[in-house]
Design a protein around this motif. Structure first.
Motif, PDB file in Angstrom:
ATOM      1  N   ALA A  28      -3.417  -2.014   3.529  1.00 27.72           N
ATOM      2  CA  ALA A  28      -2.068  -2.571   3.368  1.00 27.72           C
ATOM      3  C   ALA A  28      -2.120  -4.088   3.503  1.00 27.72           C
ATOM      4  N   ILE A  29      -1.498  -4.760   2.567  1.00 31.03           N
ATOM      5  CA  ILE A  29      -1.395  -6.221   2.581  1.00 31.03           C
ATOM      6  C   ILE A  29       0.062  -6.556   2.856  1.00 31.03           C
ATOM      7  N   VAL A  30       0.315  -7.100   4.045  1.00 39.99           N
ATOM      8  CA  VAL A  30       1.681  -7.408   4.479  1.00 39.99           C
ATOM      9  C   VAL A  30       1.737  -8.870   4.884  1.00 39.99           C
ATOM     10  N   GLN A  31       2.468  -9.661   4.116  1.00 38.66           N
ATOM     11  CA  GLN A  31       2.610 -11.079   4.425  1.00 38.66           C
ATOM     12  C   GLN A  31       4.077 -11.407   4.662  1.00 38.66           C
ATOM     13  N   CYS A  32       4.317 -12.303   5.613  1.00 39.91           N
ATOM     14  CA  CYS A  32       5.672 -12.761   5.913  1.00 39.91           C
ATOM     15  C   CYS A  32       5.586 -14.242   6.256  1.00 39.91           C
ATOM     16  N   GLU A  58      -4.357  13.663  -0.250  1.00 43.07           N
ATOM     17  CA  GLU A  58      -3.245  12.771   0.088  1.00 43.07           C
ATOM     18  C   GLU A  58      -3.040  11.715  -0.989  1.00 43.07           C
ATOM     19  N   ASP A  59      -1.801  11.460  -1.332  1.00 41.00           N
ATOM     20  CA  ASP A  59      -1.423  10.412  -2.273  1.00 41.00           C
ATOM     21  C   ASP A  59      -1.797   9.042  -1.684  1.00 41.00           C
ATOM     22  N   GLN A  60      -2.270   8.136  -2.522  1.00 39.12           N
ATOM     23  CA  GLN A  60      -2.695   6.814  -2.060  1.00 39.12           C
ATOM     24  C   GLN A  60      -1.581   6.059  -1.337  1.00 39.12           C
ATOM     25  N   VAL A  61      -0.403   6.026  -1.915  1.00 41.16           N
ATOM     26  CA  VAL A  61       0.704   5.290  -1.297  1.00 41.16           C
ATOM     27  C   VAL A  61       1.120   5.941   0.015  1.00 41.16           C
ATOM     28  N   GLN A  62       1.200   7.270   0.039  1.00 42.62           N
ATOM     29  CA  GLN A  62       1.566   7.955   1.278  1.00 42.62           C
ATOM     30  C   GLN A  62       0.507   7.738   2.362  1.00 42.62           C
ATOM     31  N   ASP A  79       8.940  -2.064  -0.916  1.00 38.36           N
ATOM     32  CA  ASP A  79       8.451  -2.933  -1.992  1.00 38.36           C
ATOM     33  C   ASP A  79       6.933  -2.809  -2.186  1.00 38.36           C
ATOM     34  N   ILE A  80       6.462  -1.582  -2.295  1.00 41.34           N
ATOM     35  CA  ILE A  80       5.029  -1.310  -2.397  1.00 41.34           C
ATOM     36  C   ILE A  80       4.551  -1.500  -3.831  1.00 41.34           C
ATOM     37  N   CYS A 106      -5.926  -1.040  -2.394  1.00 44.31           N
ATOM     38  CA  CYS A 106      -5.123  -2.029  -1.680  1.00 44.31           C
ATOM     39  C   CYS A 106      -3.735  -2.145  -2.287  1.00 44.31           C
ATOM     40  N   PHE A 107      -2.735  -2.178  -1.402  1.00 46.83           N
ATOM     41  CA  PHE A 107      -1.338  -2.275  -1.812  1.00 46.83           C
ATOM     42  C   PHE A 107      -0.652  -3.408  -1.059  1.00 46.83           C
ATOM     43  N   ILE A 108       0.178  -4.159  -1.766  1.00 46.43           N
ATOM     44  CA  ILE A 108       1.032  -5.168  -1.153  1.00 46.43           C
ATOM     45  C   ILE A 108       2.348  -4.488  -0.801  1.00 46.43           C
ATOM     46  N   CYS A 109       2.900  -4.815   0.364  1.00 47.66           N
ATOM     47  CA  CYS A 109       4.197  -4.273   0.747  1.00 47.66           C
ATOM     48  C   CYS A 109       4.869  -5.199   1.758  1.00 47.66           C
ATOM     49  N   GLN A 110       6.093  -4.880   2.069  1.00 46.80           N
ATOM     50  CA  GLN A 110       6.865  -5.609   3.071  1.00 46.80           C
ATOM     51  C   GLN A 110       7.206  -4.666   4.215  1.00 46.80           C
ATOM     52  N   VAL A 111       7.326  -5.212   5.412  1.00 43.50           N
ATOM     53  CA  VAL A 111       7.747  -4.459   6.593  1.00 43.50           C
ATOM     54  C   VAL A 111       8.646  -5.368   7.423  1.00 43.50           C
TER      55      VAL A 111
END
Length: 169
Positions: A28-32, A58-62, A79-80, A106-111
């Motif tokens: 997971a790539i999470v930038q703020c 298992e699904d990649q995103v899950q 926002d994945i 690798c996935f970009i997302c927000q948290v």
């Protein structure tokens, strides 16, 4: 998903006549603002992207969401978007396997910036893993120093540092 890089660990001289097991993983790539959410691992003295192995079927995103929640306590994951795949062949010393063929999706997302409770596995606790928000350039410099000087470094630090540099531009 596009291939970002394919590597073979220097201890592997050939893949011929080797028992190879494939392992699928997510990162997971999470930038703020000017910070990125990473895991600091005391045992290896490095920073890494949150993530880990996918469960069978298992699904990649899950899988990415599950790992991100477990390792960082991330809340409101949203926002994945796919970023790319890192492929590596590494030595393996378990279950009569010579080489592990790891594909890290690798996935970009927000948290939410405020993190909740982590749910670490025993080996993660024993390794001294903890989530941190850190400036990406500080994390890169730290990992490069660990690569150059530390006998404690793990096999994943080169992958992690490559990905961080790619993200930093």
């Amino acid at each position: 998903m596009k291939l970002l890089r394919s590597t073979i660990h220097p201890d592997i001289t050939t893949l011929d006549n080797k028992t190879i097991k494939q392992r699928l993983a997510t990162r997971a790539i999470v930038q703020c603002d000017d910070e990125i959410l990473l895991l600091f691992t005391e045992r290896y003295h490095d920073y890494s992207l949150p993530g880990g192995g996918l469960d069978e079927g298992e699904d990649q995103v899950q899988g990415m969401i599950r790992e991100l929640e477990e390792e960082t306590g991330a809340l409101n994951i949203r926002d994945i978007e796919p970023f790319g795949c890192y492929e590596e062949f590494r030595p393996w010393y378990k279950n009569d396997i010579d080489v592990i063929h790891m594909l890290s999706y690798c996935f970009i997302c927000q948290v939410d910036k405020q993190l909740g409770e982590t749910r670490y596995e025993s080996h993660e606790i024993n390794n001294g893993m903890r989530p941190v928000w850190i400036n990406i350039h500080e994390a890169i410099a730290h990992n490069e120093n660990t690569i150059a000087q530390s006998p404690k470094k793990g096999m994943s630090i080169e992958r992690e540092t490559f990905l961080l540099k790619l993200l930093a531009g």
